[in-house]
Design an enzyme around this catalytic site. Structure first.
Site, mmCIF file in Angstrom:
data_model
loop_
_atom_site.group_PDB
_atom_site.id
_atom_site.type_symbol
_atom_site.label_atom_id
_atom_site.label_comp_id
_atom_site.label_asym_id
_atom_site.label_seq_id
_atom_site.Cartn_x
_atom_site.Cartn_y
_atom_site.Cartn_z
ATOM 1 N N HIS A 78 13.804 48.921 8.898
ATOM 2 C CA HIS A 78 15.106 48.573 9.479
ATOM 3 C C HIS A 78 15.163 48.972 10.964
ATOM 4 O O HIS A 78 15.453 48.157 11.832
ATOM 5 C CB HIS A 78 16.228 49.255 8.692
ATOM 6 N N GLU A 79 14.851 50.243 11.217
ATOM 7 C CA GLU A 79 14.952 50.735 12.599
ATOM 8 C C GLU A 79 13.898 50.079 13.494
ATOM 9 O O GLU A 79 14.132 49.858 14.678
ATOM 10 C CB GLU A 79 14.838 52.258 12.647
ATOM 11 N N HIS A 136 15.270 46.940 14.881
ATOM 12 C CA HIS A 136 16.056 47.228 16.086
ATOM 13 C C HIS A 136 15.113 47.509 17.266
ATOM 14 O O HIS A 136 15.328 47.036 18.379
ATOM 15 C CB HIS A 136 16.945 48.462 15.864
ATOM 16 N N GLU A 183 21.708 43.769 14.520
ATOM 17 C CA GLU A 183 21.551 43.998 13.085
ATOM 18 C C GLU A 183 20.766 42.862 12.414
ATOM 19 O O GLU A 183 20.114 43.082 11.397
ATOM 20 C CB GLU A 183 22.940 44.183 12.447
#
Ligand code: CO
Length: 495
Positions: A264-265, A268, A294
């Site tokens: 997820h990170e 980003h 996101e």
């Protein structure tokens, strides 16, 4: 003359960028390595930086420079035109509020936050109620000062998702909701009673770090320009060009927790690493919105990471790092990371139920802001809506309307950006797939190069050039729609 104003603006914004970068690094340090007793000094330092950049940005001369630049004939969508347009937007948002209102809001949020902590701990909504009412009142005043197209909620939304409109989001979310409710009705009853599957551990943290690093590197995260550390809450922060910090946390009973935080990170982080470095400190060099940011994290976490292709490729590597997985199959892992269970808590929600948690908050916070629902009646409205949507009784407000930190920060209009992220992710990857029929075969080989290049090309390189709805149109031919994500969920979880 005008060129001179533009140069002065650039100098000022780079100065602000340097200070923001230093403050970002101090915040990162606070979450990772800072000794506990340093907190008071650190808070004072950060408050100083915040005040300093605010004064540098809202100074009268900045308004004068922007005005001069606006009369220059920069060609449409040129770097200069985009920067001036966005500086104007940010300058107006920062200067249209009276200093008294800003200060009162700051004071009220710190008090609301500590009241929220106490209310949540004691399961006592009454403790938080007057603070929530106050923040809503101040938010209404701020919306009036900023101005809006149709609804006060538009003005708040615009702070997180420039160009988004309440009525358009309502339409898009309405496209999504019935499909999710159907899926929950179908999967829900059995999932609610089934116990959560477990993997044969333990999974030593050192091995998890190596595995996560191998995955992050392979999908394209540049470790010469970034790093991964440990923090209580996973996050990604861009300090400046070529410096992107990610964090995760480890559970030695289940390595997939840290893995999916890292994916997820990293999503980003890949966006941050793909922004034009030479435009650092200006809108052209920064991410356009939360809903677009996101989309990048969700795309790598869910569409890439929670796919069969992912585990077909990565299982043998995982087995090398975690010998206890020796007899597990790729299908075991796929199922383990795709369990659906309607639950009370948003941050623990799976892909199917997550957006329903958001839609609930989106509907309630509009009603609160527009005085269609009184703060007094919030817990009951929450619980009855929750029961209708999820089929679950909410046992107490701590696990109901008091669970999220956002409202205690006065962040109304923030929640919908999470769902926008999911919708954009599904729409983007569908578009990439249409253009590249080999995509699934590539992903099954652990080859992520063409996917990352597509995202760089469609999203990352543009910085703030387009507002999010136009960016999605440029990238996929349409502004954000609900049906791509609805179709994705139906394909993956409907059979
Ligand atoms: Co995120």
């Amino acid at each position: 003359m005008t060129l001179n104003s533009y140069t002065q603006l650039l100098d000022r914004m780079r100065e602000i960028g340097w200070i923001d970068g230093a403050a970002g690094l101090l915040s990162w340090d606070q979450e990772t390595y800072m000794p506990a007793a340093a907190i008071e000094f650190r808070a004072a330092q950060l408050a100083y930086f915040k005040g300093r950049t605010h004064r540098l940005f809202t100074a009268d001369e900045v308004g004068g420079w922007i005005k001069e630049c606006e009369s220059a004939a920069f060609s449409s969508l040129s770097k200069e035109a985009v920067n001036v347009r966005e500086w104007r937007r940010a300058y107006d948002r920062a200067t249209k509020l009276s200093p008294e209102l800003v200060e009162e809001f700051e004071r009220s949020t710190s008090m609301a936050w500590s009241a929220w902590i106490a209310a949540r701990k004691g399961n006592d909504f009454a403790v938080f109620k007057p603070h929530l009412a106050k923040l809503l009142d101040l938010s209404r005043q701020m919306a009036e000062a900023w101005g809006y197209a149709k609804l006060p909620y538009d003005a708040l939304l615009d702070g997180y998702e420039p160009g988004a409109r309440t009525d358009e989001l309502q339409k898009v979310f309405a496209e999504l909701k019935p499909g999710i409710v159907r899926l929950i009705e179908k999967i829900g009853p059995s999932a609610r009673s089934a116990s959560k599957s477990t993997l044969p551990g333990p999974f030593p943290i050192e091995a998890q770090k190596l595995f996560n690093q191998a995955v992050a590197e392979r999908i394209g995260f540049d470790f010469t320009s970034g790093r991964i550390d440990i923090a209580a809450h996973p996050f990604c922060t861009g300090i400046g060009p070529s410096d992107c910090r990610l964090t995760t946390r480890y559970d030695d009973n289940d390595f997939t927790d840290s893995l999916y935080s890292v994916l997820h990170e990293c999503g980003h982080g890949l966006y941050d690493q793909g922004l034009p470095k030479e435009d650092f400190g200006t809108p052209m060099g920064s991410a356009v919105s939360l809903g677009i940011h996101e989309s990048q994290s969700r795309l790598w976490e869910n569409h890439v990471g929670r796919s069969r292709e992912f585990w077909n490729y990565w299982l043998p590597v995982a087995q090398k790092h975690f010998p206890t997985l020796a007899t597990n199959t790729a299908e075991d892992l796929y199922r383990h990371v795709n369990q659906v269970r309607p639950s009370l808590i948003r941050v623990e929600a799976d892909e199917v139920t997550y957006d329903l948690h958001i839609i609930l908050r989106f509907e309630l916070e509009q009603k609160l802001l527009h005085r269609e629902l009184s703060v007094e009646d919030l817990p009951e409205a929450w619980n009855t809506t929750f029961k209708r949507l999820f089929g679950l009784e909410v046992p107490d407000d701590t696990r109901g309307c008091l669970q999220d930190i956002h409202w205690s920060h006065g962040s109304f209009g923030y929640f919908p950006t999470y769902t926008l992220g999911n919708l954009n992710a599904s729409q983007l990857i569908q578009n990439v797939r249409n253009e590249n029929p080999n995509l699934n075969a590539e992903l099954a080989q652990g080859d992520y190069g063409s996917l990352l290049r597509s995202l760089r090309h469609k999203i990352h390189q543009h910085g703030h050039r387009y507002l999010p709805p136009e960016l999605m149109k440029e990238a996929t031919g349409e502004s954000t729609q609900g049906r791509y994500h609805a179709a994705y969920l139906e394909r993956k979880f409907g059979s």
